[in-house]
Design a protein around this motif. Sequence first.
Motif, mmCIF file in Angstrom:
data_model
loop_
_atom_site.group_PDB
_atom_site.id
_atom_site.type_symbol
_atom_site.label_atom_id
_atom_site.label_comp_id
_atom_site.label_asym_id
_atom_site.label_seq_id
_atom_site.Cartn_x
_atom_site.Cartn_y
_atom_site.Cartn_z
ATOM 1 N N GLY A 32 0.778 -1.231 0.000
ATOM 2 C CA GLY A 32 0.000 0.000 0.000
ATOM 3 C C GLY A 32 0.813 1.286 0.000
ATOM 4 O O GLY A 32 2.005 1.292 0.269
ATOM 5 N N GLU A 67 -13.109 -0.438 0.528
ATOM 6 C CA GLU A 67 -13.597 -1.818 0.589
ATOM 7 C C GLU A 67 -13.446 -2.421 1.986
ATOM 8 O O GLU A 67 -14.039 -3.451 2.293
ATOM 9 C CB GLU A 67 -12.810 -2.699 -0.400
ATOM 10 C CG GLU A 67 -12.883 -2.253 -1.838
ATOM 11 C CD GLU A 67 -14.223 -2.587 -2.464
ATOM 12 O OE1 GLU A 67 -14.719 -3.692 -2.226
ATOM 13 O OE2 GLU A 67 -14.773 -1.704 -3.158
ATOM 14 N N MET A 76 1.784 0.238 -4.722
ATOM 15 C CA MET A 76 0.873 1.320 -5.102
ATOM 16 C C MET A 76 1.528 2.696 -5.258
ATOM 17 O O MET A 76 1.025 3.549 -5.966
ATOM 18 C CB MET A 76 -0.250 1.456 -4.059
ATOM 19 C CG MET A 76 -1.126 0.233 -3.894
ATOM 20 S SD MET A 76 -2.100 -0.139 -5.361
ATOM 21 C CE MET A 76 -3.398 1.082 -5.218
ATOM 22 N N ALA A 78 -6.859 4.928 -6.845
ATOM 23 C CA ALA A 78 -6.842 3.478 -6.646
ATOM 24 C C ALA A 78 -6.719 3.109 -5.162
ATOM 25 O O ALA A 78 -7.441 2.242 -4.676
ATOM 26 C CB ALA A 78 -5.691 2.874 -7.433
ATOM 27 N N SER A 79 -5.814 3.797 -4.445
ATOM 28 C CA SER A 79 -5.576 3.424 -3.053
ATOM 29 C C SER A 79 -6.800 3.665 -2.175
ATOM 30 O O SER A 79 -7.183 2.806 -1.386
ATOM 31 C CB SER A 79 -4.391 4.202 -2.485
ATOM 32 O OG SER A 79 -3.204 3.717 -3.041
ATOM 33 N N GLU A 116 -9.569 1.217 -2.837
ATOM 34 C CA GLU A 116 -9.317 -0.061 -2.196
ATOM 35 C C GLU A 116 -9.618 0.045 -0.702
ATOM 36 O O GLU A 116 -10.152 -0.869 -0.084
ATOM 37 C CB GLU A 116 -7.852 -0.435 -2.427
ATOM 38 C CG GLU A 116 -7.614 -1.923 -2.549
ATOM 39 C CD GLU A 116 -6.137 -2.219 -2.750
ATOM 40 O OE1 GLU A 116 -5.513 -1.570 -3.616
ATOM 41 O OE2 GLU A 116 -5.608 -3.076 -2.028
ATOM 42 N N LEU A 171 -6.868 -1.116 -11.302
ATOM 43 C CA LEU A 171 -7.718 -1.627 -10.226
ATOM 44 C C LEU A 171 -9.121 -1.928 -10.749
ATOM 45 O O LEU A 171 -9.699 -2.968 -10.464
ATOM 46 C CB LEU A 171 -7.789 -0.601 -9.094
ATOM 47 C CG LEU A 171 -8.638 -1.010 -7.904
ATOM 48 C CD1 LEU A 171 -7.843 -1.939 -6.996
ATOM 49 C CD2 LEU A 171 -9.100 0.207 -7.110
ATOM 50 N N GLN A 172 -9.654 -1.004 -11.551
ATOM 51 C CA GLN A 172 -11.016 -1.159 -12.033
ATOM 52 C C GLN A 172 -11.137 -2.293 -13.051
ATOM 53 O O GLN A 172 -12.086 -3.051 -13.044
ATOM 54 C CB GLN A 172 -11.514 0.151 -12.666
ATOM 55 C CG GLN A 172 -11.827 1.190 -11.620
ATOM 56 C CD GLN A 172 -12.035 2.565 -12.224
ATOM 57 O OE1 GLN A 172 -11.633 2.824 -13.352
ATOM 58 N NE2 GLN A 172 -12.651 3.454 -11.471
#
Lengths: 294, 463
Positions: free
Chosen positions: A42, A75, B274, A68-69, A72, A277-278
């Motif tokens: 991460g 979630e 990331m 993106a981070s 995520e 990511l998507q």
Amino acid sequence: MYKILNADKLAANIYRMVVEAPWVAKHCQPGQFIIAKMNEEGERIPLTICDYDREAGIITIVFQPVGASTMEMAELQTGDAFEDFVGPLGQPSEFVHEDLEELKKKRILFVAGGVGTAPVYPQVKWLHERGIQADAIIGAKTKDLVILEDEFKAVCNLYVTTDDGSYQRKGMVTQAIKDLTAEGKQYDICVAIGPMIMMKFVCQLTKELGIPTIVSMNPIMVDGTGMCGACRLNVGGEVKFACVDGPEFDGHLVDFDLAMERQKMYKTEEGRALLKLQEGDTHHGGCGHCGGDK
Amino acid sequence: MADVLKKVPVREQDPKVRATNFEEVCYGYNKEEAMEEAARCIHCKNAKCVSGCPVNIDIPEFIKEVKEGNFEEAYQTISKSSALPAICGRVCPQESQCEGKCIRGIKGEPISIGKLERFVADWARENGIKPTPAAEMNGHKVAVIGSGPAGLTCAGDLAKLGYEVTIFEALHKAGGVLSYGIPEFRLPKDKVVAAEIENVKSLGVKIETNVIIGKSVTIDELLQEEGFEAVFIGSGAGLPMFMGIPGENANGVFSANEYLTRNNLMKAFREDYMTPIHHGQKVAVVGGGNVAMDAARTALRLGAEVYIVYRRGEEELPARKEEVHHAKEEGIQFHLLCNPTEILVDDNGWVKGMRCIRMELGEPDASGRRRPVEIPGSEFELEVDTVIMSLGTSPNPLISSTTIGLDTNRRKCIVADEETGQTSKEGVFAGGDAVTGAATVILAMGAGKAAAKGIHEFIMGKK
């Protein structure tokens, strides 16, 4: 590991998490922030503290997924955990150090925009606990995106404004400031927290109105402890590191245009990560950067 | 048989290949090479090399064991003095320390002490040999602030004496500059750094990451509320300097600390991590130290054409000779006697070039080095899209400004006794870059060692 004791959704795209973090809870003050990292791979993500409970050793954060981070992160569920969660970082709001009697004489206006509503909350709450009732304006795009309304009502005089007029006052926060001052309200200080563009326009207006204004800057950060300068800003012609010198600054001295340029620095990289990511395994080079299917 | 006046050569990755990856450049010795190199040592009675080592490893003794193939004994000999041999063998500037004093170096090349130390430490790791922990605990608690070389060494030494030691680290990973600063290709993170930190932990040292002293908890609280009898500050010098020239806040200008932290600590060079990093096409690194070489070689591996821009000449480059040599082999271009005066910015706020001025060397300055002087009218423009500032670092004032009664000097460095690490505050010791300003890994280790001794004497003397 830093356990998530509660995760819920405040609005369509705004998430709240209560996290077990005793070291942070022990010392944090309004205005400070934390850095969270989900797992080994991460990123370090800076987030302003929205609420804290010293006895329980918990911190509340509120965030809006923008890349993106953070997508995520959205979630994560109650019972999950952050691998890393560090703070408190940055300087507390200036009023924390002020003489309480002097502070009580001040007429304070808070202006919150979007997800920036969250970091304003501990400030109005702190003042309320010391018998100081401030005014606060919460601005949101539309009715569904107004957050923490009840929490705010309990600790300040609240004015809500929506861009489309779907709830309460219509228009931007700047319109609300104009209206309130036109109605005869006077303020000694304004604290504005939200997207940079909003803080920029609030500062332009308050400068005209002669109200000193504090803003909370949200530049790109890496370590958050002053060792890299990724978060540097130009404040009154001087280079400042938002993570250690701020994040709050005199809004009339901040070079917002430079700050907004710098915020865009990783736009392509962020876009690439978001697409990956998507699209997951179906990603075949649509981002235009990765060279296609590897 | 090899020439006894020369070092047994060490195998390295081909420059053309390694310029495209982050694998370690130097492969190190194998058993046979190590024993052959060890046989060159003449085992001086009054060995000068030992005095050249800031932690005084018994060099002739461990080399004797290597020569005879007793690698475990060699490791235990080194471990008596050093907690991080696999790291020091790789990053110490041996040419100006142990190897600089080696008698063999007068007529030929000195013994390859660093490479031998590295061989022994790598062999021990591969064979699961650990340092020996204390026989029993002495019941005293010590806090160590910062998990860089100074903190790890101080903690390791105290643990061996039976202390219950907790290290507090602000970042999410231990190691300090070993983790965020020095790149993978010089110092592998998982294989070497993490393993050496595990060794320190195996001595009983506890490491708490994500705790910022001065923010999460103060030194006074550690002493008064958390039950620590002494504190060692090894918080380093991590505050980057900038030049203050126009354009320095443009997009594409980074401190070396940021660039290296993104790449080394956050592993931005890997697809599966990331954190993003800016992939420049033409990169200028301003500065001439080891950090500048590390940043330049990192940018090269990320696909850029790279220039080092340094205001003095080749002789004055503060980086290790070996690293300058490696950088040149890999294709880094050097613009020496040249200093930036302005960073040129395009309409979108991005770097498009750098205006520089040529320099010549004048009289020696206070540091003993010849002072660079601008040559009037010699300005020129360098076309670059990325600039990395590697001008040095200074100590972060966070700890000194939140600790009552802790004296600092004009350069924001903590004032501490060289022999014992004792600061102006009772029970508080300090060492490494936090005291000296940016220096070397091994000097920080030496300071950590000295402070461990100072703390031991302080706590034992209280009774």
